[in-house]
Design a protein around this motif. Structure first.
Motif, PDB file in Angstrom:
ATOM      1  N   GLY A  95       0.958  -1.182  -0.041  1.00  0.00           N
ATOM      2  CA  GLY A  95       0.012  -0.002  -0.036  1.00  0.00           C
ATOM      3  C   GLY A  95       0.888   1.378  -0.087  1.00  0.00           C
ATOM      4  O   GLY A  95       0.489   2.220  -0.749  1.00  0.00           O
ATOM      5  N   SER A  96       2.070   1.247   0.781  1.00  0.00           N
ATOM      6  CA  SER A  96       2.811   2.339   0.743  1.00  0.00           C
ATOM      7  C   SER A  96       3.630   2.534  -0.499  1.00  0.00           C
ATOM      8  O   SER A  96       3.950   3.934  -0.994  1.00  0.00           O
ATOM      9  N   VAL A  97       3.924   1.466  -1.057  1.00  0.00           N
ATOM     10  CA  VAL A  97       4.637   1.824  -2.400  1.00  0.00           C
ATOM     11  C   VAL A  97       3.709   2.078  -3.448  1.00  0.00           C
ATOM     12  O   VAL A  97       4.231   3.215  -4.002  1.00  0.00           O
ATOM     13  N   VAL A  98       2.541   1.896  -3.490  1.00  0.00           N
ATOM     14  CA  VAL A  98       1.342   2.380  -4.187  1.00  0.00           C
ATOM     15  C   VAL A  98       1.215   3.821  -4.134  1.00  0.00           C
ATOM     16  O   VAL A  98       1.211   4.935  -4.949  1.00  0.00           O
ATOM     17  N   ALA A  99       1.035   4.445  -2.913  1.00  0.00           N
ATOM     18  CA  ALA A  99       0.860   5.398  -2.207  1.00  0.00           C
ATOM     19  C   ALA A  99       1.991   6.404  -2.984  1.00  0.00           C
ATOM     20  O   ALA A  99       1.846   7.499  -3.287  1.00  0.00           O
ATOM     21  N   HIS A 100       3.398   6.047  -2.637  1.00  0.00           N
ATOM     22  CA  HIS A 100       4.319   6.551  -3.009  1.00  0.00           C
ATOM     23  C   HIS A 100       4.472   7.001  -4.443  1.00  0.00           C
ATOM     24  O   HIS A 100       4.849   8.004  -4.961  1.00  0.00           O
ATOM     25  N   GLU A 101       4.474   5.645  -5.350  1.00  0.00           N
ATOM     26  CA  GLU A 101       4.290   5.908  -6.614  1.00  0.00           C
ATOM     27  C   GLU A 101       3.231   6.666  -7.432  1.00  0.00           C
ATOM     28  O   GLU A 101       3.447   7.199  -8.408  1.00  0.00           O
ATOM     29  N   ARG A 102       2.034   6.533  -7.018  1.00  0.00           N
ATOM     30  CA  ARG A 102       0.922   6.942  -7.604  1.00  0.00           C
ATOM     31  C   ARG A 102       0.220   8.327  -6.876  1.00  0.00           C
ATOM     32  O   ARG A 102      -0.335   9.097  -7.460  1.00  0.00           O
ATOM     33  N   GLY A 103       0.141   8.242  -5.455  1.00  0.00           N
ATOM     34  CA  GLY A 103      -0.384   9.094  -4.751  1.00  0.00           C
ATOM     35  C   GLY A 103      -1.792   9.257  -4.779  1.00  0.00           C
ATOM     36  O   GLY A 103      -2.289   8.232  -5.536  1.00  0.00           O
ATOM     37  N   ALA A 104      -2.570  10.207  -4.286  1.00  0.00           N
ATOM     38  CA  ALA A 104      -4.018  10.258  -4.331  1.00  0.00           C
ATOM     39  C   ALA A 104      -4.490  10.703  -5.487  1.00  0.00           C
ATOM     40  O   ALA A 104      -3.756  11.290  -6.255  1.00  0.00           O
ATOM     41  N   SER A 105      -5.699  10.257  -5.970  1.00  0.00           N
ATOM     42  CA  SER A 105      -6.054  10.767  -7.385  1.00  0.00           C
ATOM     43  C   SER A 105      -6.886  12.200  -7.337  1.00  0.00           C
ATOM     44  O   SER A 105      -7.568  12.624  -8.266  1.00  0.00           O
ATOM     45  N   ALA A 106      -7.044  12.457  -6.326  1.00  0.00           N
ATOM     46  CA  ALA A 106      -7.567  13.733  -5.715  1.00  0.00           C
ATOM     47  C   ALA A 106      -7.049  14.480  -4.694  1.00  0.00           C
ATOM     48  O   ALA A 106      -6.499  14.037  -3.836  1.00  0.00           O
ATOM     49  N   ASP A 107      -6.909  15.744  -4.878  1.00  0.00           N
ATOM     50  CA  ASP A 107      -6.280  16.720  -3.805  1.00  0.00           C
ATOM     51  C   ASP A 107      -6.843  16.681  -2.313  1.00  0.00           C
ATOM     52  O   ASP A 107      -6.254  16.431  -1.542  1.00  0.00           O
ATOM     53  N   ASN A 108      -8.128  16.116  -2.366  1.00  0.00           N
ATOM     54  CA  ASN A 108      -8.838  16.145  -0.855  1.00  0.00           C
ATOM     55  C   ASN A 108      -8.849  14.805  -0.412  1.00  0.00           C
ATOM     56  O   ASN A 108      -9.749  14.582   0.336  1.00  0.00           O
ATOM     57  N   ALA A 109      -8.009  13.841  -0.739  1.00  0.00           N
ATOM     58  CA  ALA A 109      -7.977  12.418  -0.280  1.00  0.00           C
ATOM     59  C   ALA A 109      -6.702  12.083   0.277  1.00  0.00           C
ATOM     60  O   ALA A 109      -5.776  12.439  -0.649  1.00  0.00           O
ATOM     61  N   PRO A 110      -6.249  11.208   0.983  1.00  0.00           N
ATOM     62  CA  PRO A 110      -5.088  10.478   1.091  1.00  0.00           C
ATOM     63  C   PRO A 110      -4.919   9.403   0.202  1.00  0.00           C
ATOM     64  O   PRO A 110      -5.902   9.010  -0.450  1.00  0.00           O
ATOM     65  N   PRO A 111      -3.540   8.859   0.046  1.00  0.00           N
ATOM     66  CA  PRO A 111      -3.400   8.128  -1.069  1.00  0.00           C
ATOM     67  C   PRO A 111      -3.487   6.617  -0.507  1.00  0.00           C
ATOM     68  O   PRO A 111      -3.875   5.739  -1.245  1.00  0.00           O
ATOM     69  N   TYR A 112      -3.866   6.283   0.835  1.00  0.00           N
ATOM     70  CA  TYR A 112      -3.617   5.125   1.372  1.00  0.00           C
ATOM     71  C   TYR A 112      -4.514   5.036   2.594  1.00  0.00           C
ATOM     72  O   TYR A 112      -4.275   5.786   3.607  1.00  0.00           O
ATOM     73  N   VAL A 113      -5.467   4.238   2.611  1.00  0.00           N
ATOM     74  CA  VAL A 113      -6.402   4.107   3.769  1.00  0.00           C
ATOM     75  C   VAL A 113      -6.428   2.593   4.424  1.00  0.00           C
ATOM     76  O   VAL A 113      -6.535   1.601   3.441  1.00  0.00           O
ATOM     77  N   LEU A 114      -6.307   2.421   5.538  1.00  0.00           N
ATOM     78  CA  LEU A 114      -6.501   1.210   6.225  1.00  0.00           C
ATOM     79  C   LEU A 114      -7.763   1.012   6.911  1.00  0.00           C
ATOM     80  O   LEU A 114      -7.802   1.736   7.844  1.00  0.00           O
ATOM     81  N   ILE A 115      -8.629   0.070   6.594  1.00  0.00           N
ATOM     82  CA  ILE A 115      -9.824  -0.176   7.465  1.00  0.00           C
ATOM     83  C   ILE A 115      -9.641  -1.254   8.116  1.00  0.00           C
ATOM     84  O   ILE A 115      -9.598  -2.501   7.765  1.00  0.00           O
ATOM     85  N   GLY A 116      -8.900  -1.316   9.317  1.00  0.00           N
ATOM     86  CA  GLY A 116      -8.595  -2.311  10.080  1.00  0.00           C
ATOM     87  C   GLY A 116      -7.529  -1.894  11.082  1.00  0.00           C
ATOM     88  O   GLY A 116      -7.295  -0.920  11.312  1.00  0.00           O
ATOM     89  N   TYR A 117      -6.895  -2.880  11.766  1.00  0.00           N
ATOM     90  CA  TYR A 117      -5.933  -2.485  12.903  1.00  0.00           C
ATOM     91  C   TYR A 117      -4.502  -2.194  12.331  1.00  0.00           C
ATOM     92  O   TYR A 117      -4.145  -2.894  11.266  1.00  0.00           O
ATOM     93  N   PRO A 118      -4.085  -1.122  12.772  1.00  0.00           N
ATOM     94  CA  PRO A 118      -2.631  -0.672  12.185  1.00  0.00           C
ATOM     95  C   PRO A 118      -1.410  -1.699  12.846  1.00  0.00           C
ATOM     96  O   PRO A 118      -1.641  -2.099  13.810  1.00  0.00           O
TER      97      PRO A 118
END
Length: 357
Positions: A66-89
């Motif tokens: 997930g972090s590699v995808v966030a790093h390489e592609r980023g969010a597709s909109a300015d008002n959103a984070p690139p990576y969200v986890l629905i679960g325990y960190p």
């Protein structure tokens, strides 16, 4: 098998009898049946490997998929984070050497947004504005810093302020969806999948949905003992949620642009253990890909009749990751950098060429 099998939309491909809703959708799906690794069959080590594609290292903390995808592609909109986890960190899902900028925003309750992003009722808009003015004054009074950690901390503050507004938080208002659609998605896991679709629409690039809360069988997928007696309830819950997600994305013309991945840290052997359940098996197991514009074939790879030994088309975890990266527009042979040390995105992985015909 512990369960009977049923036909699917793909000739010659059969699935478990409790996947009745996914069976007619298997032409949009590929069950990669020959994923394998040699990591010790222990949850923490294998979970880390299936998130990062590499074993635990004493010198390098590798980033998650997930972090590699966030790093390489980023969010597709300015008002959103690139990576969200629905679960325990935990650290296996984190950014490793990439740093906090490519980490996740997480939540465990689909009835509300992530903790800390909603402004308390006691903080009025005017009061929030004054606070942001004080922050700006403090920043202006400080000299520029070359410390990467400080810059990432400032970036995290800016993103938090951006995401605390009403626009992003509307993503978590599942009650705005039609009631019949929410019903089609099913219980808690299904609501997580529905939220994932809403986050994709909002501009989030990568969402991990964990099936690890409120297990219907009391023990989850780790069915060593009596939990296996109710394992079918988990399978049915996944069948309901994933089939609803596929059809929902398809109806919104989003399926070809959205890659769905179903994975675990390892599989299960065919034989039962002394407690009546099943143990761990990393030598051959199945991960599932759906959508994403791939040339799906229902199933890929072949094992022996007990699913213990790979007969044809083995897929390493690095190969699986290379397939995922290629599907989402990332060069799997590219290097990332841990300080000045080059680290390939995948550990010599090769995409499954048949899925890109």
């Amino acid at each position: 098998s512990y369960y009977e099998s049923i036909d699917t939309a793909v000739d010659g491909v059969r699935v478990c009898e409790h996947l009745k809703q996914l069976a007619p959708l298997m032409d949009r799906v590929t069950a990669v049946r020959t994923v394998n690794h040699k990591v010790i069959d222990e949850h923490a080590a294998a979970t880390n490997f299936m998130h990062t594609g590499r074993p635990v290292s004493g010198t390098v903390v590798y980033p998650s998929l997930g972090s590699v995808v966030a790093h390489e592609r980023g969010a597709s909109a300015d008002n959103a984070p690139p990576y969200v986890l629905i679960g325990y960190p935990n650290i296996t899902r984190g950014p490793g050497f990439l740093g906090a900028r490519d980490s996740y925003l997480y939540l465990t309750d689909t009835s509300q947004g992530p903790a800390g992003l909603s402004r308390p009722e006691s903080i009025t808009v005017a009061r929030q504005s004054r606070r942001q003015g004080f922050l700006a004054d403090l920043r202006n009074a400080q000299p520029e810093s070359d410390d990467v950690r400080l810059r990432e901390y400032e970036d995290a503050i800016d993103q938090s302020l951006k995401l605390s507004g009403p626009e992003f938080n509307r993503s978590f208002q599942l009650d705005s969806e039609p009631s019949d659609l929410r019903t089609r998605y099913g219980g808690e896991f299904g609501q997580r999948c529905l939220l994932a679709r809403r986050l994709i629409e909002r501009g989030v690039r990568f969402i991990e949905v964990s099936h690890n809360l409120n297990f219907l069988n009391g023990s989850g997928w780790d069915v060593h003992n009596g939990g296996i007696l109710q394992q079918h309830a988990l399978i049915q819950e996944m069948d309901t949620a994933v089939s609803a997600l596929i059809t929902d994305l398809e109806q919104k013309q989003m399926l070809d642009k959205t890659l769905i991945i179903i994975s675990s840290e390892f599989g299960r052997p065919p034989e039962f253990d002394s407690g009546g359940g099943r143990g761990h098996q990393g030598s051959s197991f199945t991960c599932v890909l759906a959508g994403g514009g791939l040339a799906h074939c229902g199933a890929y790879g072949e094992t022996d009749e007990l699913a213990k030994q790979i007969v044809d088309s083995p897929v390493s975890v690095a190969d699986l990751f290379a397939t995922i990266h290629t599907a989402v527009g990332i060069d799997p042979s590219k290097n990332l950098y841990d300080s000045d040390r080059p680290v390939p995105i995948t550990d010599m992985g090769q995409p499954i060429s048949k899925l890109f015909v």
